[in-house]
Design a protein around this motif. Structure first.
Motif, PDB file in Angstrom:
ATOM      1  N   ASP A 233       0.818  -1.224   0.000  1.00 53.72           N
ATOM      2  CA  ASP A 233       0.000   0.000   0.000  1.00 53.72           C
ATOM      3  C   ASP A 233       0.851   1.274   0.000  1.00 53.72           C
ATOM      4  O   ASP A 233       0.319   2.385   0.038  1.00 53.72           O
ATOM      5  CB  ASP A 233      -0.990  -0.007   1.178  1.00 53.72           C
TER       6      ASP A 233
ATOM      7  N   ILE B 267       2.498 -11.453   7.744  1.00 53.63           N
ATOM      8  CA  ILE B 267       2.734 -10.510   8.842  1.00 53.63           C
ATOM      9  C   ILE B 267       1.351 -10.109   9.359  1.00 53.63           C
ATOM     10  O   ILE B 267       0.368 -10.229   8.618  1.00 53.63           O
ATOM     11  CB  ILE B 267       3.545  -9.269   8.378  1.00 53.63           C
TER      12      ILE B 267
ATOM     13  N   ALA C 225      -1.800  -2.294   6.002  1.00 48.93           N
ATOM     14  CA  ALA C 225      -1.351  -3.652   6.345  1.00 48.93           C
ATOM     15  C   ALA C 225      -1.580  -3.880   7.849  1.00 48.93           C
ATOM     16  O   ALA C 225      -1.668  -2.919   8.629  1.00 48.93           O
ATOM     17  CB  ALA C 225       0.108  -3.840   5.960  1.00 48.93           C
ATOM     18  N   ARG C 226      -1.660  -5.137   8.219  1.00 43.76           N
ATOM     19  CA  ARG C 226      -2.150  -5.429   9.575  1.00 43.76           C
ATOM     20  C   ARG C 226      -1.124  -5.225  10.688  1.00 43.76           C
ATOM     21  O   ARG C 226      -1.459  -5.383  11.857  1.00 43.76           O
ATOM     22  CB  ARG C 226      -2.712  -6.848   9.614  1.00 43.76           C
TER      23      ARG C 226
ATOM     24  N   PHE D  61       8.583 -10.311   0.817  1.00 44.44           N
ATOM     25  CA  PHE D  61       7.593 -11.326   0.458  1.00 44.44           C
ATOM     26  C   PHE D  61       8.259 -12.698   0.344  1.00 44.44           C
ATOM     27  O   PHE D  61       7.675 -13.710   0.733  1.00 44.44           O
ATOM     28  CB  PHE D  61       6.897 -10.957  -0.859  1.00 44.44           C
TER      29      PHE D  61
ATOM     30  N   GLU E  82      -1.525 -13.614  14.011  1.00 46.59           N
ATOM     31  CA  GLU E  82      -2.927 -13.164  13.961  1.00 46.59           C
ATOM     32  C   GLU E  82      -3.067 -11.816  14.682  1.00 46.59           C
ATOM     33  O   GLU E  82      -2.967 -11.730  15.916  1.00 46.59           O
ATOM     34  CB  GLU E  82      -3.916 -14.175  14.549  1.00 46.59           C
ATOM     35  N   SER E  83      -3.348 -10.800  13.898  1.00 42.95           N
ATOM     36  CA  SER E  83      -3.386  -9.448  14.461  1.00 42.95           C
ATOM     37  C   SER E  83      -4.420  -9.322  15.587  1.00 42.95           C
ATOM     38  O   SER E  83      -4.181  -8.610  16.570  1.00 42.95           O
ATOM     39  CB  SER E  83      -3.664  -8.423  13.356  1.00 42.95           C
TER      40      SER E  83
ATOM     41  N   ARG F 272      -9.771   0.260   5.622  1.00 44.04           N
ATOM     42  CA  ARG F 272      -9.513  -0.442   4.356  1.00 44.04           C
ATOM     43  C   ARG F 272     -10.514  -0.025   3.274  1.00 44.04           C
ATOM     44  O   ARG F 272     -10.286  -0.242   2.097  1.00 44.04           O
ATOM     45  CB  ARG F 272      -9.592  -1.954   4.633  1.00 44.04           C
TER      46      ARG F 272
HETATM   47  N1  GTB Z   1      -5.719 -12.981   9.696  1.00 47.10           N
HETATM   48  C1  GTB Z   1      -4.355 -12.493   9.619  1.00 47.10           C
HETATM   49  C2  GTB Z   1      -4.119 -11.411  10.652  1.00 47.10           C
HETATM   50  O1  GTB Z   1      -5.078 -10.713  11.018  1.00 47.10           O
HETATM   51  O2  GTB Z   1      -2.988 -11.263  11.146  1.00 47.10           O
HETATM   52  C3  GTB Z   1      -4.130 -11.987   8.195  1.00 47.10           C
HETATM   53  C4  GTB Z   1      -2.699 -11.501   8.001  1.00 47.10           C
HETATM   54  C5  GTB Z   1      -2.503 -10.976   6.578  1.00 47.10           C
HETATM   55  O3  GTB Z   1      -3.403 -11.002   5.728  1.00 47.10           O
HETATM   56  N2  GTB Z   1      -1.291 -10.470   6.346  1.00 47.10           N
HETATM   57  C6  GTB Z   1      -0.972  -9.939   5.046  1.00 47.10           C
HETATM   58  C7  GTB Z   1       0.210 -10.718   4.483  1.00 47.10           C
HETATM   59  O4  GTB Z   1       1.133 -11.047   5.191  1.00 47.10           O
HETATM   60  C8  GTB Z   1      -0.562  -8.487   5.187  1.00 47.10           C
HETATM   61  S1  GTB Z   1      -1.882  -7.486   5.808  1.00 47.10           S
HETATM   62  N3  GTB Z   1       0.164 -10.976   3.179  1.00 47.10           N
HETATM   63  C9  GTB Z   1       1.229 -11.627   2.485  1.00 47.10           C
HETATM   64  C10 GTB Z   1       0.893 -13.009   2.095  1.00 47.10           C
HETATM   65  O5  GTB Z   1      -0.156 -13.551   2.510  1.00 47.10           O
HETATM   66  O6  GTB Z   1       1.712 -13.603   1.362  1.00 47.10           O
HETATM   67  C11 GTB Z   1      -3.050  -7.546   4.412  1.00 47.10           C
HETATM   68  C12 GTB Z   1      -2.888  -6.363   3.518  1.00 47.10           C
HETATM   69  C13 GTB Z   1      -1.996  -6.391   2.490  1.00 47.10           C
HETATM   70  C14 GTB Z   1      -1.913  -5.310   1.623  1.00 47.10           C
HETATM   71  C15 GTB Z   1      -2.725  -4.212   1.844  1.00 47.10           C
HETATM   72  N4  GTB Z   1      -2.665  -3.102   0.952  1.00 47.10           N
HETATM   73  O7  GTB Z   1      -1.777  -3.048   0.088  1.00 47.10           O
HETATM   74  O8  GTB Z   1      -3.502  -2.203   1.041  1.00 47.10           O
HETATM   75  C16 GTB Z   1      -3.608  -4.183   2.898  1.00 47.10           C
HETATM   76  C17 GTB Z   1      -3.683  -5.269   3.733  1.00 47.10           C
END
Ligand code: GTB
Length: 213
Positions: A15, A61, A21-22, A44, A73-74, A175
């Protein structure tokens, strides 16, 4: 024993520093409760490697480390912070249970349709059926927001003083900003603005921005 806190965040958030992001909700909870913390940044690629998978089996994350405690888990992390430190959960047992209920409502009832919308817009936007599906997904979000808006009414927060329930609900609603739907519900838009105006939110936002700008 070393009880310092380390959280894990994106080395570069997709973003670009909007704070969506969480890790942001975890940073916010730590700031609200006055807990100092370190940040471990992961790419990543590194998120899918054994060292990180040992911290989070889903390769995501945020992760939270405190001494020999490791959490993912956030929602669970925010709950842990709120239980250990004053400021995010009321002391009265019933009020505390209601605040925890709002934490679950944010993550289990409000966040799923919002995530579905984000996926429909971003991940599925180029699919042949995307144009037809998008209005359905948007209406599911609107239905939830309408219910939440009616419950919040003119109140500042969901149940008395600001709590971890509000922290998660505001984080989830943020979001929706790129989709513009939040503005259809002025009391929810104001609710989110109140959350963003909290000094602890400001510090959390600035910290993630410093990494991602
Ligand atoms: N249920 C878990 C929690 O709440 O901790 C979900 C964690 C999660 O989805 N983490 C994401 C992640 O690590 C980042 S936050 N993704 C990488 C992967 O799965 O490989 C989600 C997120 C990502 C990007 C945006 N954005 O660009 O706006 C917003 C939110």
């Amino acid at each position: 024993m070393n009880r310092s806190i380390t959280i894990t965040a994106f080395e570069r958030s997709p973003d670009g520093g909007k704070g969506l992001a969480r890790d942001s909700r975890v940073r916010w909870a730590l700031e609200e409760t006055g807990q100092p913390y370190e940040v471990r940044l992961v790419s990543f690629r590194a998120m899918k490697e054994p060292a990180h998978l040992a911290r989070n089996p889903f390769g995501q994350i945020p992760v939270y480390e405190e001494g020999d405690l490791m959490l993912f888990e956030s929602g669970s992390i925010v709950f842990h912070i709120a239980q250990r430190h004053a400021g995010l959960l009321p002391l009265d047992a019933n009020a505390r249970a209601r605040a925890i209920t709002w934490m679950f409502a944010a993550l289990n009832t409000v966040e799923p349709p919002i995530l579905e919308l984000a996926n429909a817009r971003i991940l599925e936007g180029d699919k042949p059926w995307a144009k037809e599906r998008l209005p359905l997904v948007q209406d599911r979000v609107r239905a939830r927001l309408d219910q939440l808006s009616r419950r919040l009414g003119e109140a500042d927060w969901l149940d008395g003083a600001f709590s971890a329930g509000d922290l998660l609900m505001v984080s989830v609603l943020l979001r929706l900003k790129p989709a513009g739907i939040l503005d259809e519900f002025p009391n929810l838009a104001d609710y989110v603005s109140r959350g963003e105006a909290r000094p602890a939110y400001g510090r959390a936002f600035a910290a993630q921005l410093a990494i991602n700008k």
